[in-house]
Write a protein that holds these residues in place. Structure first.
Motif, PDB file in Angstrom:
ATOM      1  N   THR A  26      -2.669   1.003 -10.043  1.00 45.23           N
ATOM      2  CA  THR A  26      -3.736   0.734  -9.092  1.00 45.23           C
ATOM      3  C   THR A  26      -4.700   1.916  -9.187  1.00 45.23           C
ATOM      4  OG1 THR A  26      -2.624   1.858  -7.254  1.00 45.23           O
ATOM      5  CG2 THR A  26      -2.108  -0.483  -7.588  1.00 45.23           C
ATOM      6  N   TYR A  27      -5.678   1.972  -8.292  1.00 46.03           N
ATOM      7  CA  TYR A  27      -6.583   3.120  -8.309  1.00 46.03           C
ATOM      8  C   TYR A  27      -5.846   4.428  -8.030  1.00 46.03           C
ATOM      9  CZ  TYR A  27     -10.715   0.047  -8.220  1.00 46.03           C
ATOM     10  OH  TYR A  27     -11.680  -0.877  -8.522  1.00 46.03           O
ATOM     11  N   THR A  28      -4.704   4.360  -7.354  1.00 47.40           N
ATOM     12  CA  THR A  28      -4.056   5.583  -6.864  1.00 47.40           C
ATOM     13  C   THR A  28      -2.644   5.823  -7.366  1.00 47.40           C
ATOM     14  OG1 THR A  28      -3.231   4.417  -4.901  1.00 47.40           O
ATOM     15  CG2 THR A  28      -5.392   5.488  -4.718  1.00 47.40           C
ATOM     16  N   ASP A  29      -1.981   4.838  -7.932  1.00 47.37           N
ATOM     17  CA  ASP A  29      -0.577   4.979  -8.323  1.00 47.37           C
ATOM     18  C   ASP A  29      -0.316   4.236  -9.627  1.00 47.37           C
ATOM     19  OD1 ASP A  29       0.975   6.024  -5.643  1.00 47.37           O
ATOM     20  OD2 ASP A  29      -0.671   4.685  -5.120  1.00 47.37           O
ATOM     21  N   SER A  57      -7.343   0.874  -2.008  1.00 46.57           N
ATOM     22  CA  SER A  57      -7.276   1.374  -3.380  1.00 46.57           C
ATOM     23  C   SER A  57      -5.869   1.325  -3.965  1.00 46.57           C
ATOM     24  CB  SER A  57      -7.804   2.810  -3.442  1.00 46.57           C
ATOM     25  OG  SER A  57      -9.188   2.857  -3.164  1.00 46.57           O
ATOM     26  N   SER A  58      -4.843   1.427  -3.123  1.00 52.50           N
ATOM     27  CA  SER A  58      -3.475   1.473  -3.631  1.00 52.50           C
ATOM     28  C   SER A  58      -2.872   0.096  -3.854  1.00 52.50           C
ATOM     29  CB  SER A  58      -2.584   2.266  -2.669  1.00 52.50           C
ATOM     30  OG  SER A  58      -2.475   1.605  -1.416  1.00 52.50           O
ATOM     31  N   PRO A 102       0.809  -1.212   0.000  1.00 57.28           N
ATOM     32  CA  PRO A 102       0.000   0.000   0.000  1.00 57.28           C
ATOM     33  C   PRO A 102       0.847   1.269   0.000  1.00 57.28           C
ATOM     34  CG  PRO A 102       0.043  -0.948   2.199  1.00 57.28           C
ATOM     35  CD  PRO A 102       0.763  -1.919   1.311  1.00 57.28           C
ATOM     36  N   THR A 103       0.231   2.376  -0.480  1.00 61.60           N
ATOM     37  CA  THR A 103       0.880   3.677  -0.475  1.00 61.60           C
ATOM     38  C   THR A 103      -0.022   4.679   0.247  1.00 61.60           C
ATOM     39  OG1 THR A 103      -0.108   4.594  -2.500  1.00 61.60           O
ATOM     40  CG2 THR A 103       1.767   3.089  -2.770  1.00 61.60           C
ATOM     41  N   ASP A 104       0.481   5.880   0.414  1.00 67.40           N
ATOM     42  CA  ASP A 104      -0.310   6.911   1.075  1.00 67.40           C
ATOM     43  C   ASP A 104      -0.956   7.883   0.093  1.00 67.40           C
ATOM     44  OD1 ASP A 104       1.881   8.239   0.161  1.00 67.40           O
ATOM     45  OD2 ASP A 104       2.552   8.985   2.112  1.00 67.40           O
ATOM     46  N   VAL A 147      -0.825   9.083  -8.348  1.00 68.37           N
ATOM     47  CA  VAL A 147      -1.880   9.671  -9.176  1.00 68.37           C
ATOM     48  C   VAL A 147      -3.029  10.051  -8.248  1.00 68.37           C
ATOM     49  CG1 VAL A 147      -3.342   9.332 -11.207  1.00 68.37           C
ATOM     50  CG2 VAL A 147      -1.147   8.157 -11.049  1.00 68.37           C
ATOM     51  N   PRO A 148      -2.868  11.133  -7.474  1.00 72.26           N
ATOM     52  CA  PRO A 148      -3.876  11.489  -6.489  1.00 72.26           C
ATOM     53  C   PRO A 148      -5.129  12.076  -7.137  1.00 72.26           C
ATOM     54  CG  PRO A 148      -2.199  13.174  -6.571  1.00 72.26           C
ATOM     55  CD  PRO A 148      -1.730  12.073  -7.476  1.00 72.26           C
TER      56      PRO A 148
END
Length: 370
Positions: free
Chosen positions: A238-241, A218-219, A206-208, A266-267
């Motif tokens: 992923t959904y976020t990165d 999501s990450s 996971p990421t922040d 990718v915020p």
């Protein structure tokens, strides 16, 4: 895959309630802290306004032309977009698909639709569907997993023509599959099936990075993939990165198994699933449209310039918000609390299960690709 909004709200409550007192949520470096963060400033490209792309799931650039496909729905056409994201041409799928989740540009000059969606993991076969963007013709190529049914949303086609599928795993690592003996798209039977072989696994996050439909999950859920025109860089998102991989000697599957070299946060993409490379080495990302209350949010397709060159320059930052350079990127030791990740995974499973049930009911009356 569209996650029901009620499930997302329940997930927020569950994850917040599970946080231990005094432990910051999703802060600092990621557990996979050896992956450097890329130093790149995004540029909004254009915003799709046509309802056909409300569930934008795949992007591809071929011959300087931009193509997009939605998640399975009433209109499963591949569309060509102009520089303002207006639809200039529609290509009905050559075969009635079950659930198209991604789109790839092949070195053969054709588009490849990834008919891999399987929320309930019941499909006997999945499929790649070829599409000639000149005349709209195409063929069905059935594929079979060697172990069991999987849900998947990412397909990558290497410069050598070998397609690689990365599954979307709710728990643990995602699987990496390709046709047996490294068969290329030219070698796939029609209608098939062609057997797949598992060549390894991949774990991201996971990421922040903020964004995505599922707090804490999501990450880690893989939603799309792409390969640069020259075949030297692969992207899995992923959904976020977006995670970048250096492809050595054309071994795409081996690059994915070895793990990512760089990460691009990718915020702000509420349900980011689409990713593609331009012919100039820029990266494109896109998200589904979401409705919050009475407001419809249509995220733009975003361009991340010069991404393929980053793997040569190794330009990284330790804080993408401030741009502070870190000469030893990835050495942070702060991690996401395990309880956040666990709670998020549970919510992901529940939400995906409900969405899969609804999707299965929706598609049950439609002719399925088998």
């Amino acid at each position: 895959m569209r996650v029901p909004r009620v499930a997302v709200l329940v997930g927020v409550v569950a994850v917040v309630a599970a946080l231990p007192v005094g432990v910051p949520a999703l802060s600092g470096a990621t557990p996979s802290g050896d992956v450097a963060v890329a130093d790149v400033v995004p540029e909004p490209l254009c915003t799709p306004a046509d309802p056909v792309l409300d569930e934008l799931s795949g992007l591809a650039v071929l011959g300087g032309r931009l193509f997009a496909t939605p998640d399975a729905g009433d209109d499963e056409s591949v569309v060509e977009l102009d520089s303002e994201c207006a639809v200039v041409q529609r290509f009905p799928s050559p075969v009635d698909p079950y659930d198209v989740e991604d789109l790839a540009a092949g070195p053969d000059g054709r588009l490849w639709l990834a008919d891999f969606g399987d929320n309930t993991a019941v499909r006997q076969t999945i499929a790649l569907i070829s599409l000639d963007p000149e005349d709209g013709s195409g063929e069905l190529h059935r594929l079979t997993y060697p172990d069991r049914a999987h849900d998947a949303e990412a397909v990558l086609v290497g410069a050598d023509g070998v397609p690689v599928i990365v599954t979307k795993s709710l728990f643990g690592a995602s699987g990496i599959y390709r046709p047996v003996r490294g068969r290329t798209i030219a070698d796939l039977g029609s209608p098939g099936p062609t057997a797949l072989e598992k060549v390894g696994s991949l774990t991201l996050g996971p990421t922040d990075t903020p964004g995505g439909p599922i707090p804490g999950g999501s990450s880690t859920l893989i939603t799309g993939g792409a390969v640069s025109v020259d075949g030297t860089v692969a992207a899995v998102r992923t959904y976020t990165d977006v995670h970048l991989f250096r492809v050595s000697d054309g071994d795409l599957a081996g690059a994915l198994v070895s793990g990512p070299d760089l990460r691009i946060p990718v915020p702000g993409e509420p349900q980011g699933e689409a990713v593609a490379f331009t012919e100039h080495g820029d990266l494109l990302t896109g998200s589904e449209t979401v409705t919050v209350g009475a407001t419809t949010v249509r995220p733009p397709i975003t361009m991340w310039p010069g991404v393929t060159a980053l793997l040569d320059d190794r330009a990284v930052v330790d804080d993408p918000k401030t741009g502070t350079v870190d000469e030893e990127a990835g050495t942070g030791d702060a991690t996401v609390p395990a309880v956040v990740v666990t709670a998020g995974i549970i919510i992901v499973a529940a939400a995906a299960g409900f969405a899969g049930w609804r999707g299965f009911r929706r598609r049950d009356r439609r002719r399925r690709v088998r």
